[in-house]
Enzyme design. Sequence first.
Site, PDB file in Angstrom:
ATOM      1  N   PHE A  32      -6.818  -1.764  -1.793  1.00  0.00           N
ATOM      2  CA  PHE A  32      -7.081  -1.178  -3.108  1.00  0.00           C
ATOM      3  C   PHE A  32      -6.494  -2.027  -4.223  1.00  0.00           C
ATOM      4  O   PHE A  32      -5.825  -1.515  -5.122  1.00  0.00           O
ATOM      5  CB  PHE A  32      -6.483   0.233  -3.166  1.00  0.00           C
ATOM      6  CG  PHE A  32      -6.922   1.131  -2.042  1.00  0.00           C
ATOM      7  CD1 PHE A  32      -8.200   1.690  -2.049  1.00  0.00           C
ATOM      8  CD2 PHE A  32      -6.082   1.413  -0.972  1.00  0.00           C
ATOM      9  CE1 PHE A  32      -8.614   2.523  -1.014  1.00  0.00           C
ATOM     10  CE2 PHE A  32      -6.490   2.250   0.063  1.00  0.00           C
ATOM     11  CZ  PHE A  32      -7.765   2.800   0.044  1.00  0.00           C
ATOM     12  N   GLY A  61       4.092   0.857  -0.032  1.00  0.00           N
ATOM     13  CA  GLY A  61       2.650   1.114   0.092  1.00  0.00           C
ATOM     14  C   GLY A  61       1.919  -0.150   0.477  1.00  0.00           C
ATOM     15  O   GLY A  61       1.562  -0.977  -0.367  1.00  0.00           O
ATOM     16  N   SER A  67      -2.169  -6.277  -0.739  1.00  0.00           N
ATOM     17  CA  SER A  67      -1.139  -6.661  -1.717  1.00  0.00           C
ATOM     18  C   SER A  67      -0.002  -7.403  -1.025  1.00  0.00           C
ATOM     19  O   SER A  67       0.659  -8.250  -1.633  1.00  0.00           O
ATOM     20  CB  SER A  67      -0.599  -5.427  -2.444  1.00  0.00           C
ATOM     21  OG  SER A  67      -0.237  -4.419  -1.522  1.00  0.00           O
ATOM     22  N   ASP A  86       5.743   1.083   4.726  1.00  0.00           N
ATOM     23  CA  ASP A  86       4.682   2.097   4.791  1.00  0.00           C
ATOM     24  C   ASP A  86       4.881   2.897   6.067  1.00  0.00           C
ATOM     25  O   ASP A  86       5.302   2.331   7.078  1.00  0.00           O
ATOM     26  CB  ASP A  86       3.301   1.403   4.814  1.00  0.00           C
ATOM     27  CG  ASP A  86       2.179   2.298   4.323  1.00  0.00           C
ATOM     28  OD1 ASP A  86       2.005   3.397   4.883  1.00  0.00           O
ATOM     29  OD2 ASP A  86       1.478   1.890   3.383  1.00  0.00           O
ATOM     30  N   GLY A  90      -1.257   6.825   5.736  1.00  0.00           N
ATOM     31  CA  GLY A  90      -2.081   7.069   4.555  1.00  0.00           C
ATOM     32  C   GLY A  90      -1.471   8.112   3.636  1.00  0.00           C
ATOM     33  O   GLY A  90      -0.640   8.925   4.047  1.00  0.00           O
ATOM     34  N   ASP A 156       3.534   1.135  -4.978  1.00  0.00           N
ATOM     35  CA  ASP A 156       2.110   1.458  -4.822  1.00  0.00           C
ATOM     36  C   ASP A 156       1.932   2.390  -3.614  1.00  0.00           C
ATOM     37  O   ASP A 156       1.029   2.229  -2.808  1.00  0.00           O
ATOM     38  CB  ASP A 156       1.306   0.159  -4.621  1.00  0.00           C
ATOM     39  CG  ASP A 156      -0.200   0.376  -4.721  1.00  0.00           C
ATOM     40  OD1 ASP A 156      -0.624   1.363  -5.337  1.00  0.00           O
ATOM     41  OD2 ASP A 156      -0.943  -0.470  -4.182  1.00  0.00           O
ATOM     42  N   HIS A 159       0.515   8.617  -4.519  1.00  0.00           N
ATOM     43  CA  HIS A 159       0.306   8.773  -5.952  1.00  0.00           C
ATOM     44  C   HIS A 159       0.400  10.213  -6.434  1.00  0.00           C
ATOM     45  O   HIS A 159       0.138  10.513  -7.591  1.00  0.00           O
ATOM     46  CB  HIS A 159      -1.053   8.184  -6.357  1.00  0.00           C
ATOM     47  CG  HIS A 159      -1.089   6.676  -6.273  1.00  0.00           C
ATOM     48  ND1 HIS A 159       0.025   5.926  -5.967  1.00  0.00           N
ATOM     49  CD2 HIS A 159      -2.092   5.793  -6.445  1.00  0.00           C
ATOM     50  CE1 HIS A 159      -0.302   4.646  -5.975  1.00  0.00           C
ATOM     51  NE2 HIS A 159      -1.581   4.532  -6.254  1.00  0.00           N
ATOM     52  N   HIS A 184       1.660   0.081  -9.670  1.00  0.00           N
ATOM     53  CA  HIS A 184       0.200   0.005  -9.620  1.00  0.00           C
ATOM     54  C   HIS A 184      -0.435   1.353  -9.954  1.00  0.00           C
ATOM     55  O   HIS A 184       0.189   2.391  -9.812  1.00  0.00           O
ATOM     56  CB  HIS A 184      -0.270  -0.460  -8.242  1.00  0.00           C
ATOM     57  CG  HIS A 184      -1.680  -0.977  -8.260  1.00  0.00           C
ATOM     58  ND1 HIS A 184      -2.622  -0.639  -7.317  1.00  0.00           N
ATOM     59  CD2 HIS A 184      -2.306  -1.795  -9.159  1.00  0.00           C
ATOM     60  CE1 HIS A 184      -3.763  -1.246  -7.604  1.00  0.00           C
ATOM     61  NE2 HIS A 184      -3.606  -1.951  -8.713  1.00  0.00           N
ATOM     62  N   ASP A 185      -1.694   1.296 -10.391  1.00  0.00           N
ATOM     63  CA  ASP A 185      -2.503   2.481 -10.700  1.00  0.00           C
ATOM     64  C   ASP A 185      -1.945   3.285 -11.875  1.00  0.00           C
ATOM     65  O   ASP A 185      -1.924   4.513 -11.856  1.00  0.00           O
ATOM     66  CB  ASP A 185      -2.680   3.354  -9.449  1.00  0.00           C
ATOM     67  CG  ASP A 185      -3.347   2.575  -8.326  1.00  0.00           C
ATOM     68  OD1 ASP A 185      -4.463   2.086  -8.537  1.00  0.00           O
ATOM     69  OD2 ASP A 185      -2.735   2.422  -7.253  1.00  0.00           O
TER      70      ASP A 185
HETATM   71  N1  SAH Z   1      -0.821  -1.767  -1.725  1.00  0.00           N
HETATM   72  C1  SAH Z   1      -1.968  -1.417  -0.883  1.00  0.00           C
HETATM   73  C2  SAH Z   1      -2.445  -0.014  -1.079  1.00  0.00           C
HETATM   74  C3  SAH Z   1      -1.421   1.034  -0.737  1.00  0.00           C
HETATM   75  S1  SAH Z   1      -2.151   2.638  -0.558  1.00  0.00           S
HETATM   76  C4  SAH Z   1      -3.127  -2.416  -1.114  1.00  0.00           C
HETATM   77  O1  SAH Z   1      -2.950  -3.406  -1.785  1.00  0.00           O
HETATM   78  O2  SAH Z   1      -4.213  -2.207  -0.630  1.00  0.00           O
HETATM   79  C5  SAH Z   1      -0.745   3.666  -0.508  1.00  0.00           C
HETATM   80  C6  SAH Z   1       0.053   3.568   0.776  1.00  0.00           C
HETATM   81  O3  SAH Z   1       1.241   4.331   0.601  1.00  0.00           O
HETATM   82  C7  SAH Z   1      -0.639   4.140   2.022  1.00  0.00           C
HETATM   83  O4  SAH Z   1      -0.797   3.133   2.983  1.00  0.00           O
HETATM   84  C8  SAH Z   1       0.306   5.240   2.507  1.00  0.00           C
HETATM   85  O5  SAH Z   1       0.431   5.320   3.919  1.00  0.00           O
HETATM   86  C9  SAH Z   1       1.618   4.860   1.855  1.00  0.00           C
HETATM   87  N2  SAH Z   1       2.532   5.981   1.673  1.00  0.00           N
HETATM   88  C10 SAH Z   1       2.304   7.137   1.015  1.00  0.00           C
HETATM   89  N3  SAH Z   1       3.369   7.939   1.042  1.00  0.00           N
HETATM   90  C11 SAH Z   1       4.335   7.270   1.740  1.00  0.00           C
HETATM   91  C12 SAH Z   1       5.681   7.571   2.131  1.00  0.00           C
HETATM   92  N4  SAH Z   1       6.260   8.717   1.790  1.00  0.00           N
HETATM   93  N5  SAH Z   1       6.344   6.664   2.851  1.00  0.00           N
HETATM   94  C13 SAH Z   1       5.777   5.490   3.198  1.00  0.00           C
HETATM   95  N6  SAH Z   1       4.518   5.138   2.863  1.00  0.00           N
HETATM   96  C14 SAH Z   1       3.797   6.025   2.142  1.00  0.00           C
HETATM   97 MG    MG Z   2      -2.770   0.966  -5.777  1.00  0.00          MG
END
Ligand code: SAH
Ligand code: MG
Length: 225
Positions: A32, A61, A67, A86, A90, A156, A159, A184-185
């Site tokens: 993303f 994330g 990323s 992570d 998800g 990231d 969210h 991000h976002d």
């Molecule tokens: N940076 C990535 C996108 C990350 S999406 C890219 O470039 O594509 C958000 C991620 O945050 C997901 O993979 C999700 O598993 C992770 N995430 C969400 N809550 C979390 C938590 N409490 N602990 C660890 N990871 C988490």
């Molecule tokens: Mg993002």
Amino acid sequence: MDAPPLPPPAPTHERWERREQLFGLARAATGFMPDDEGEALYLAALRAGASLENATFVEIGAWCGKSTVYLGAAAEETGAVLFSLDHHHGSEENQPGWEHHDRSLVDPSTGRIDTLPHWRRTIIGADLESTVVGVVGDSPTVSSRWTIPLAFCFIDGGHGEAPAWADYRGWARHVVEDGWLAIHDVFPDPADGGRPPYDIWRAAVDSAEFVEDGECGSLRILRRI
Ligand code: SAH
Ligand code: MG
């Protein structure tokens, strides 16, 4: 008369080629992060790695490693180490029935999303294993025990309101003086996306501990003062 100072060395051909190779792999990875934002992330992390010795980067994330490769490229180039965190199950918005669900990422034996094998493939394919360390776990659990000062922190992760604030409170405090925090976002207009990443970015700016230091799309770069 003294000779004028030399300009900084241009990147060597090998370095330039390696960067292009990693950008290509990052662009091709599932995830993303738009290409221009990924390159802006790389440039910000490059400055962090170049200005602080033995720099440590953290990414919250990782998903499938998109990323991670942009940040890993900056880490490799500057001798920094990137911890990419992570739980790989998800976020809320990735679960079945939500907008960003991808059924092919569900592990049939657990019935849960598992992006870890994909993340590993991305990192192995990029030959970044000596620079990038995967941390598999829940972000607040890891941040509660974390002690390494951070030159660069990229948020990231989840969210939603609770995960975004937990990431901000748990990780921003580890950023060293003159170090960087990227989020991000961040969408100033609620019509473009959810509020929590914007809210934590606002909180960072309002805290007066961070100053704005660049942006690209929904990526915001901040520097601790
Ligand atoms: N940076 C990535 C996108 C990350 S999406 C890219 O470039 O594509 C958000 C991620 O945050 C997901 O993979 C999700 O598993 C992770 N995430 C969400 N809550 C979390 C938590 N409490 N602990 C660890 N990871 C988490
Ligand atoms: Mg993002």
